[in-house]
Scaffold this active site. Structure first.
Site, PDB file in Angstrom:
ATOM      1  N   HIS A  44     -47.750  13.642  38.839  1.00 54.82           N
ATOM      2  CA  HIS A  44     -48.813  13.876  37.856  1.00 54.82           C
ATOM      3  C   HIS A  44     -50.052  14.472  38.518  1.00 54.82           C
ATOM      4  O   HIS A  44     -50.911  13.727  38.997  1.00 54.82           O
ATOM      5  CB  HIS A  44     -49.173  12.552  37.178  1.00 54.82           C
ATOM      6  CG  HIS A  44     -48.026  11.891  36.495  1.00 54.82           C
ATOM      7  ND1 HIS A  44     -47.031  11.238  37.182  1.00 54.82           N
ATOM      8  CD2 HIS A  44     -47.707  11.792  35.183  1.00 54.82           C
ATOM      9  CE1 HIS A  44     -46.148  10.748  36.310  1.00 54.82           C
ATOM     10  NE2 HIS A  44     -46.532  11.075  35.103  1.00 54.82           N
ATOM     11  N   GLU A 424     -52.550 -13.951  25.358  1.00 57.89           N
ATOM     12  CA  GLU A 424     -51.528 -14.271  26.358  1.00 57.89           C
ATOM     13  C   GLU A 424     -51.373 -13.143  27.385  1.00 57.89           C
ATOM     14  O   GLU A 424     -51.273 -13.373  28.588  1.00 57.89           O
ATOM     15  CB  GLU A 424     -50.163 -14.517  25.696  1.00 57.89           C
ATOM     16  CG  GLU A 424     -50.109 -15.729  24.772  1.00 57.89           C
ATOM     17  CD  GLU A 424     -50.634 -15.428  23.372  1.00 57.89           C
ATOM     18  OE1 GLU A 424     -50.940 -14.256  23.067  1.00 57.89           O
ATOM     19  OE2 GLU A 424     -50.735 -16.387  22.565  1.00 57.89           O
TER      20      GLU A 424
END
Ligand SMILES: Cc1ncc(C[n+]2csc(CCOP(=O)(O)OP(=O)(O)O)c2C)c(N)n1
Length: 674
Positions: A44, A424
């Site tokens: 990338h 969470e």
């Protein structure tokens, strides 16, 4: 290649740099990113080229680090949350002088065994603070790192702990749901030393970000209690001013850096085409021309290297001043600081745990294993202040807060307990950040069924080899009335499928103490403690020093005669297995019961031990969960008593009967095999 093939002519001129030397330094990052991706024919280039100016300002003027002492505990932490831009990090580490990040490593970008993996992997090279790639995770980790800094500073003072956490995040990181949990938590706790540079290039893989988002990020961060500002991400002065300002803020800071992806590339700059593919030879040649970068691939001009090396050398003075401060600290403080960083299990804590286990064995309480875990924490917490607990809003249910633990707040970080809120995923990523930071052993609770809500971070705990302890209660239909939405069925199997993760399911208070000890004794492995909501009988009456759970499985009750059947069980079903053994004895069938609290540890035992435990007789397994995975022990012909579908809403005792998870059912399954 012919000169006419270079597509530079039609490209508009690049904006003039504020500081030509800083631009050249940034161009070195750009060239290395283009060349390494081209050499690998994969990677990338766009993001590193776009954020090169911002990274140059950060690393040359602000980031405190010492390449000669990469693990200096008081270094600033740098997290590349947009992990696909890994070449940016590798180029920075090489240029600033990290010895293990050689030019050769850059040339071997993305090759087997190189330090320069596709996405940054913690442990592959010094200076890589955390593994990133799954977007948003780095941002989540950075919250834990910034939190760890505050917690340790509260204990050891500014002289020893006083550093910043800097992040580079992309559009993708900010689109991921986890970013909301992370941002919200950081804002709430006012983690003022957390500074996020957002690569605001309006491009992701599918094209412009306008295809999929129209959020006002500055307003979003402000609403979460952050300072938020926007700058031209190629203007080094503006970047420096924004970072300076952020460092004095009383809140975490977002700096939106307006950048052009693949800055410098003649036709692909500003387009998704540069996001994740090699630019190609002619585009690279055009970029070189536009940037005025004449060196061939992987060749760096001496002056640029010198500037980068001196930026890297800035930290030596800082780290040695820090060492002096450490040396002049009280001996007790020094020793405690060193112990915490080593992550040693304090001897007093070990003794407290041994005592608790002996007590549980002699008193034989009929309690839920979540309650037994709470007792363990009450015993450990006073002796282990590095144990930083928390829960995603289920403190009372998870029994995660020890009596001695004070709550951490934005005003006071001297506590040891975090109310993570209903987050969470954010909790798990923050725990990874704390563990990666060092000096802290994080544990956090939720219901086992919500392991799914933080699974991507659990996977990264395992991949990074971080000691993060997940306290996951309400581990089966045994939780009862909350019903199938809350009753885990496939979760144990799904968690057991993650490599380098210990999944513990203790059967009583003694095993719970043993499993906690094992979780703490595995510094490079995360653990799940799957615990019951409902009370379970005490099965282990031996409370001596031997940790029977350490081998993963052991014979809890041998058959009274030559074994005719072996029953394998975990957690709350071990009691059922023992009851079935009694029923079988009445029928003159000799059955052994094996308690199997941790498959992963059992699988590591030598063949002789495994054979002795499993025996030669037919096998029946009982676990109030999916059969998936059990066949490796019981074989296709083995008996299994457990769940074949989702649970239901009813009292636990009714559910066990309804789903046929009973001693009688285990007995029949055994009889069928004998
Ligand atoms: C959780 C996750 N989902 C998807 C991907 C695949 N992916 C990698 S980069 C990317 C686009 C990110 O866009 P942005 O952050 O704007 O990066 P840029 O294009 O600016 O380099 C995607 C979808 C990923 N790495 N992680």
């Amino acid at each position: 290649m012919s000169a006419t093939a270079i597509p530079t002519a039609s490209a508009p001129p690049l904006p003039r740099p504020r500081d030509p030397m800083l631009r050249r330094m940034a161009d070195a990052l750009r060239a290395l990113a283009m060349d390494a991706v081209e050499a690998a024919q994969s990677g990338h280039p766009g993001m590193p080229m776009g954020m090169a100016d911002a990274a140059t300002v950060l690393f040359t003027r602000f980031l405190n680090f010492d390449p000669a002492l990469p693990d200096w505990p008081d270094r600033d932490r740098f997290v590349l949350s947009a992990g696909h831009g890994s070449m940016l990090l590798y180029a920075l580490l090489h240029l600033t002088g990290y010895a293990d990040m050689t030019l050769d490593e850059l040339k071997r970008f993305r090759q087997l065994g190189s330090r320069t993996a596709g996405h940054p992997e913690r442990g592959h090279a010094t200076g890589i603070e955390t593994t990133t790639g799954p977007l948003g995770q780095g941002l989540g980790n950075s919250v834990g790192m910034a939190l760890a800094e505050r917690i340790l500073a509260a204990r050891f003072g500014k002289d020893l702990v006083d550093h910043y956490t800097y992040v580079i995040a992309g559009d993708g990181c900010l689109m991921e749901g986890i970013s909301q949990e992370a941002i919200s938590l950081a804002g709430h706790l006012r983690l003022s030393k957390l500074i996020v540079l957002w690569d605001d290039n309006s491009i992701s893989i599918d094209g412009g970000t306008s295809l999929s988002t129209s959020e006002n990020q500055l307003a979003r961060f402000s609403a979460a209690g952050w300072d938020a500002t926007a700058v031209d991400g190629h203007d080094t002065e503006a970047l420096a001013a924004a970072i300076s300002e952020a460092r004095t803020s009383l809140r975490p800071s977002l700096i939106a850096c307006k950048t052009t992806i693949a800055f410098g590339a003649p036709t692909k700059a500003g387009s998704a085409a540069s996001h994740g593919s090699p630019l190609g030879a002619s585009e690279i040649a055009g970029s070189r021309q536009r940037l005025g970068w004449v060196e061939p691939p992987f060749v760096l001009p001496e002056d640029v290297v010198q500037f980068w090396r001196s930026a890297g050398a800035r930290g030596a003075k800082l780290s040695s001043a820090w060492k002096k401060r450490l040396e002049s600290a009280e001996a007790k403080t020094r020793a405690e600081f060193a112990r915490r960083l080593k992550g040693e299990f304090a001897p007093e804590a070990r003794a407290a745990l041994a005592q608790l286990k002996a007590k549980a064995a002699s008193e034989a309480p009929k309690i839920a294993t979540r309650q037994a875990s709470g007792n363990v924490l009450d015993a450990l917490a006073p002796a282990m202040p590095e144990l930083i607990g928390g829960s995603a809003d289920l403190t009372g249910s998870n029994n995660t807060k020890a009596k001695s633990q004070k709550v951490i707040t934005a005003k006071d970080f001297s506590g040891a307990y975090i109310h993570y809120g209903v987050r969470e995923h954010g909790m798990a990523a923050a725990m990874n950040g704390m563990a990666a930071h060092g000096g802290i052993i994080p544990y956090g609770g939720t219901f086992l069924v919500f392991a799914d809500y933080c699974r991507p971070s659990i996977r990264l705990s395992a991949l990074m080899g971080l000691r993060v302890i997940y306290v996951m209660t309400h581990d089966s239909i045994g939780l009862g009335e909350d019903g199938p939405t809350h009753q885990p069925v496939e979760h144990l199997a799904a968690l057991r499928a993650i490599p380098n993760l210990l999944v513990f399911r203790p059967s009583d208070a003694v095993e719970t103490a043993e499993c906690w000890a094992l979780a703490l004794d595995h510094p490079k492995t995360p653990s799940i403690l799957a615990l019951t909501r409902q009370a379970v009988p005490a099965l282990r009456k031996d409370g001596g020093p031997e940790n029977k759970c350490a081998r993963g499985a052991y014979v809890l009750a041998e058959a009274n005669a030559a074994r005719q059947v072996t029953i394998l069980a975990t957690g709350s079903e071990v009691a059922l297995a023992l009851a079935a053994r009694d029923l079988l004895a009445r029928k003159k069938i000799a059955a052994a019961v094996v308690s199997m609290p941790c498959w992963e540890l059992f699988d590591k035992q030598d063949e002789g031990y495994r054979r002795a435990v499993l025996g030669e007789a037919p096998l029946v397994a009982v676990e109030a969960a999916s059969r998936f995975g059990w066949d490796r022990y019981i074989g296709p012909k083995g008996g299994f008593v457990g769940m074949a579908g989702f649970g239901a809403s009813a009292p636990a005792a009714d559910l066990y009967k309804h789903f046929g998870i009973t001693a009688e059912a285990v007995c029949s399954a055994a009889q069928a095999l004998v």
